[in-house]
Design a protein around this motif. Structure first.
Motif, PDB file in Angstrom:
ATOM      1  N   ARG A   1      34.936  32.832  33.615  1.00 32.54           N
ATOM      2  CA  ARG A   1      35.552  33.924  32.850  1.00 32.54           C
ATOM      3  C   ARG A   1      34.571  35.051  32.535  1.00 32.54           C
TER       4      ARG A   1
ATOM      5  N   ARG B   1      34.854  38.867  32.390  1.00 36.18           N
ATOM      6  CA  ARG B   1      35.343  39.228  33.725  1.00 36.18           C
ATOM      7  C   ARG B   1      36.439  40.279  33.653  1.00 36.18           C
ATOM      8  N   THR B   2      37.110  40.385  32.524  1.00 36.98           N
ATOM      9  CA  THR B   2      38.176  41.373  32.364  1.00 36.98           C
ATOM     10  C   THR B   2      37.649  42.761  32.007  1.00 36.98           C
ATOM     11  N   SER B   3      36.338  42.895  31.751  1.00 37.85           N
ATOM     12  CA  SER B   3      35.773  44.193  31.380  1.00 37.85           C
ATOM     13  C   SER B   3      35.839  45.158  32.562  1.00 37.85           C
TER      14      SER B   3
END
Length: 322
Positions: free
Chosen positions: A253, A172-174
């Protein structure tokens, strides 16, 4: 003598208490009917009718035999019905293979639909990879299977094939997770998490060919048989993966995004052995499975719920008969 045939003739005469009417009902002449009843009486060693100028009536032996004859003929009909149901695949056990990544919702809907359509048939579901299913179908270890395409179908009948678009599972942080859709070329430099090639060689090779053609050559290939392990690898930043969407929704996530141009699809369908020894319910199971898969709500990202059953309105998935 053909005892059951003679008992049918006896019951007809006992019902009518008149040889001519019984013969007419049976569609035969009276003399052969009278001869058949005489032969039955000789075989049983008792007269079944009292014959006089006033008419025909059951003897004591005939009255005692009539109820048993009705029961025996009813049992014969039940036996014939049972045999027909078994021959049509409505009874017994069907050994069916399903891929390890089949969702619980699909399995539940499939078993429910089978129970509703063929309540006398027991379905023995086995979790088996496509490659192993092909081997077991050829050796007699399975009656029918759901296999990932492409597959070597030299000795198999193929049922309807369902095609479901695949998207990409990202951390999800990409930065790519902020895009509405992702091109294969955007994944350049990422590792790729795939199922082991031994599970479905044709599908495995097809995915890599499409990735290369789309400008994505994985830096490294990692393998995960279990969806939970796949999610763990993606969450830890060890690669991206391809999925229809349901797996990604289990893990907050990660993010699921559609692929631009929809270049990758999960193609799945039923397969069963060629030959006269094939289970009579195999084709029906394959068609029912395709129907359930095509209506699987979880196949559409963002939609929750269990798969619809085959009597629901059609969904816009493509179903192709092989």
């Amino acid at each position: 003598m053909d005892l059951l045939r003679h008992l049918r003739l006896f019951v007809a005469v006992a019902d009518e208490l008149h040889f001519s009417r019984a013969a007419e009902r049976l569609g035969m002449a009276q003399p052969p009917l009278s001869q058949a009843i005489r032969r039955l009486e000789k075989e049983l060693g008792a007269e079944l009718f009292d014959r006089s100028q006033r008419g025909v009536r059951l003897s004591a032996a005939g009255a005692a035999l009539l109820e048993e004859a009705h029961e025996l003929l009813a049992r014969e009909e039940r036996l014939r019905t049972l045999a027909r149901r078994a021959a049509a695949g409505g009874l017994g056990t069907l050994r069916a293979g399903v891929p390890p990544d089949t969702t619980a919702a699909v399995l539940s809907a499939l078993l429910t639909a089978c129970a509703e359509r063929t309540p006398g048939l027991s379905v023995d579901l086995q979790e088996v990879t496509t490659e192993e299913q092909v081997r077991l179908l050829s050796s007699g270890g399975l009656d029918v299977g759901l296999v990932h395409h492409p597959v070597d179908a030299t000795a198999l009948h193929l049922g309807p094939e369902v095609s479901l678009d695949l998207g990409v599972v990202l951390p999800r942080t990409s930065p790519l997770a902020r895009l509405p859709e992702v091109a294969l070329s955007d994944l350049s430099g990422h590792d790729l998490v795939l199922f082991p090639r031994t599970h479905a060689p044709g599908r495995y090779d097809r995915i890599l060919d499409v990735c290369r053609a789309g400008g994505f050559v994985p830096g490294r290939l990692r393998h995960a048989s279990n969806p939970e392990f796949l999610l763990a690898l993606v969450t830890a930043g060890h690669g991206v993966a391809f999925d229809q969407g349901p797996v990604a929704r289990k893990e907050p996530r990660v993010a699921w995004r559609p692929l631009a141009g929809r270049p990758l699809a999960l193609r799945i369908g039923g397969a069963w052995p060629v030959g006269r020894g094939a289970h009579p319910a195999a084709r029906r199971f394959a068609e029912l499975a395709a129907d359930v898969l095509a209506r699987d709500r979880t196949a559409t990202p963002g939609r929750e719920g269990a798969p619809r059953l085959p009597d629901d309105p059609p969904r816009p998935w493509s179903v192709v008969y092989g």
